[in-house]
Design a protein around this motif. Sequence first.
Motif, PDB file in Angstrom:
ATOM      1  N   GLN B 110      47.795  36.642  37.805  1.00 59.25           N
ATOM      2  CA  GLN B 110      47.076  35.776  36.864  1.00 59.25           C
ATOM      3  C   GLN B 110      46.946  34.357  37.406  1.00 59.25           C
ATOM      4  N   LEU B 111      47.999  33.894  38.068  1.00 57.54           N
ATOM      5  CA  LEU B 111      47.940  32.550  38.650  1.00 57.54           C
ATOM      6  C   LEU B 111      46.954  32.517  39.813  1.00 57.54           C
ATOM      7  N   LYS B 113      44.286  34.181  40.023  1.00 50.98           N
ATOM      8  CA  LYS B 113      42.931  34.169  39.487  1.00 50.98           C
ATOM      9  C   LYS B 113      42.502  32.780  39.043  1.00 50.98           C
ATOM     10  N   LEU B 114      43.472  31.880  38.842  1.00 45.75           N
ATOM     11  CA  LEU B 114      43.131  30.519  38.399  1.00 45.75           C
ATOM     12  C   LEU B 114      42.844  29.584  39.572  1.00 45.75           C
TER      13      LEU B 114
END
Lengths: 546, 316
Positions: B110-111, B113-114
């Motif tokens: 998720q990180l 993807k940021l």
Amino acid sequence: MRRAAQVFTARRIITMNPSVPYATHVAVRDGRILGYGAADDVAAFGPAELDARFADKVIMPGFVEGHSHAFEGMTWLDPYLGYFDRRGPDGRVWPGLKGIEAVVQRLREAEGALDDPAAPVTAWGFDPIYFGGPRMVRADLDRVSVTRPVVVTHASGHIMNVNGVALHQAGFTQSTDLDGLVRDADGALTGELLGPEAMGRVRRVVGGASMERALDVPGLRRFAGLAQAAGVTTAADLLNDLTPETVASYHMVTGETGFPLRIVPALAARSYGLQDGIARWRELRRQSNDKLHFGLVKLVVDGSIQGFTARLRWPGYHNGAPNGMWYVAPAQLAGIVAAYHEAGAHLHIHTNGDEASEAAVEMIGRALAAHPRLDHRHTLQHCQMPDEALYRRIKALGICCNIFANHIYYWGDAHAALTMGPSRAARMDACGTALRLGVDFAIHSDAPITPLAPLFTAWCAVNRRTASDRRLGPEECIPVAAALRAITLGAAYTMRLDHLVGSIDVGKFADFTVLDADPLTADPMALRDIGVHATVVGGYVSAPAA
Amino acid sequence: MIVVPIPGPIPVTVIGGFLGAGKTTLVNHVLRAGSRRYAVLVNDFGALNVDSRLIAGQDGAVVSLANGCVCCSIGPDLGGTLATVAARRPAPEHILIEASGVSDPWRIAQLVKLEEGVALDAVLVLVDAAAFPEQLADPYLTDTLERQLARADLVVLNKTDLAPPGLAAAAVRRIRGDVGLVKVAHAALPDALLGGALLGDSPPCAASRFHAGPPEHGFRTWLWDDPAPFDRAALAAVLDGLPPSVLRLKGMCSTGRDGAPHLLQLAGRRWSLTPVPAGPTPGLVMIGTSVLPAADALAALFRTALLTKTAVPFPA
């Protein structure tokens, strides 16, 4: 010729030294305790300067805080948003904020005081659990600013609230797939962020997290000022990556005669690989001085109970929340404990939930079976939930406990209602059980999570009153004398400093806390109200800030 | 087939799995082989035991190897470390992140993807075939292991030389019935499954229009090189319906009436279709387990997604 002794006299001196429990005079030479007793007893040490300024006060051994964090010296650069009144390092008392509106108001004042138009508004200590329902949302913080980021860190350090600007800068939108972004019923971000991933991104991209500033010399001085005002003369800095810069700051302040605090840092094992950590621990052990004591190593096994990230045994969280997080899994913990234990290190292991405590006990037991070591003093930190059976294992293995007594007041109501339910809450932070079983224990504040104030911590262990004035598990209350031992010699023992501080005995450092009233004769419910008049560190007197 | 680098952000593959599953061994293979300019983010560089003769230099926390790969300890700030590594010149061609043995690797994904300039390739979770059933039965570990598998794109069952993988595979299937499962020994994962060369670098064979390659490491590959554009919705339906034996699919294709070129990437159940500038020759490469459907069945399936064909229901 030997220097003349310095003799302090007081209404009563409580020595915490069972061979001579009380005195009226204490003689000091070269910063160490030379003798004690009545006037006649200390006359034997020859000509002395009599210091009678504390003649109507009560002297105790300097208080020892076994679990605090020196970064509290940095958090006070930002406004405090907590529910309870709190005294800052400058002596100013910040009134507690009783609702979201008051929080927004304080943030608006802080915003108005900023010159740089791009600078973030950052604040700490926020804890909406006391507001009985409403959470802070993005719209609240958008009223503080729509042009600069607003970043509010909660009291626990594990949650943040941010405004729209901060969300935008961090790149968080409604479609962002990231655990820890709290959403409303429509899926929109509320600005509340949970856990290290989301918070870490805000820290890096937006900046301005109050609990993350690197510790510097002015920060250490502010921390020492807070400790001094609370009567603390020795304090742990219980999780520090101990970079060369930090160690240099420690050396600078602890080299000063008048610096009013002995600091006991614990190396954060997680900041290093296993072998590098052991090497760093060996290196640092040679860099201690009278006011700086290296040697502790800190491991963190789980999260926090009120944040539902602690690891609990059956039946888990009372409200049905899923079990918490292993910061270090048991299998990994076994290897880390074994390696540091074998190297000779002194471990301080954060375990809030009982499953985490049990795992730590198990791994210490295995390490001891492989490498027997008497007097290891490995310590469970927080140690909030062990039952009596686990305490018996703790005792049998010679493990110490530093119990988070302040939780009873600050979160005891929430523990009874939400996290543990009534039965386990009644035996949480079980100082009574530890005392009955003869476990070596201390009690602590975890400052800045709760305020550094050993007499308040002792009050919690003695009275077990929650913020709503409910008595939580009266059988676990301990006598005042036991609580006083826990904030002096008990804590010193867990840090392997009981030969130097924690009681008034010949040869130990002349570290005293001077009190306005006698805690042994005061009403136990008034323990927290006893004023700290001054402290003495190595014979050097410091008065609290205004 | 012309070798054309696929443009776009640097792909990032997250390697998860419990302690002892083989993550470090896998990373060691990748670094030593140096088949591409890999950047590898690890928890503990010391644990890697990189041969000191391979080390060409060190710049802060980043260790450069003689073969062009770099390795870096993650430290307390994963996002910051990732940004630093991605900004290096020459830029890494591929980034691997070794998750800690107790973390949920999807939270690392998720990180990723940021971050700008990088794109999540896949989350691979390694499982120790010999130890997994026992680990899963340990009440200290159960939920940690289940969380690791819950959002994995592909599960790599390692150490299948030490134990028959049946028990461990069944245990994984109980947690994730739909996940692609790869069986290997000594963490020897083919480069293609790491998100490396599926197309463009070294296609196994391009003689026929579609082609099922010979089993290599027990895996099967399949090629599609029909340049005709896909109907986007029909393609999505095909991709969503692929069986778990399909591990990866990657390549260029065009979609819609205007034939806009897109990069298609699939890892396990997750896929993405990213618009790219015109240029690279259309073609898709699939890699799957030994029970990948036959080449003609796959071809028939993808043909149903072509814009010019009438979509027919895929036989269940």
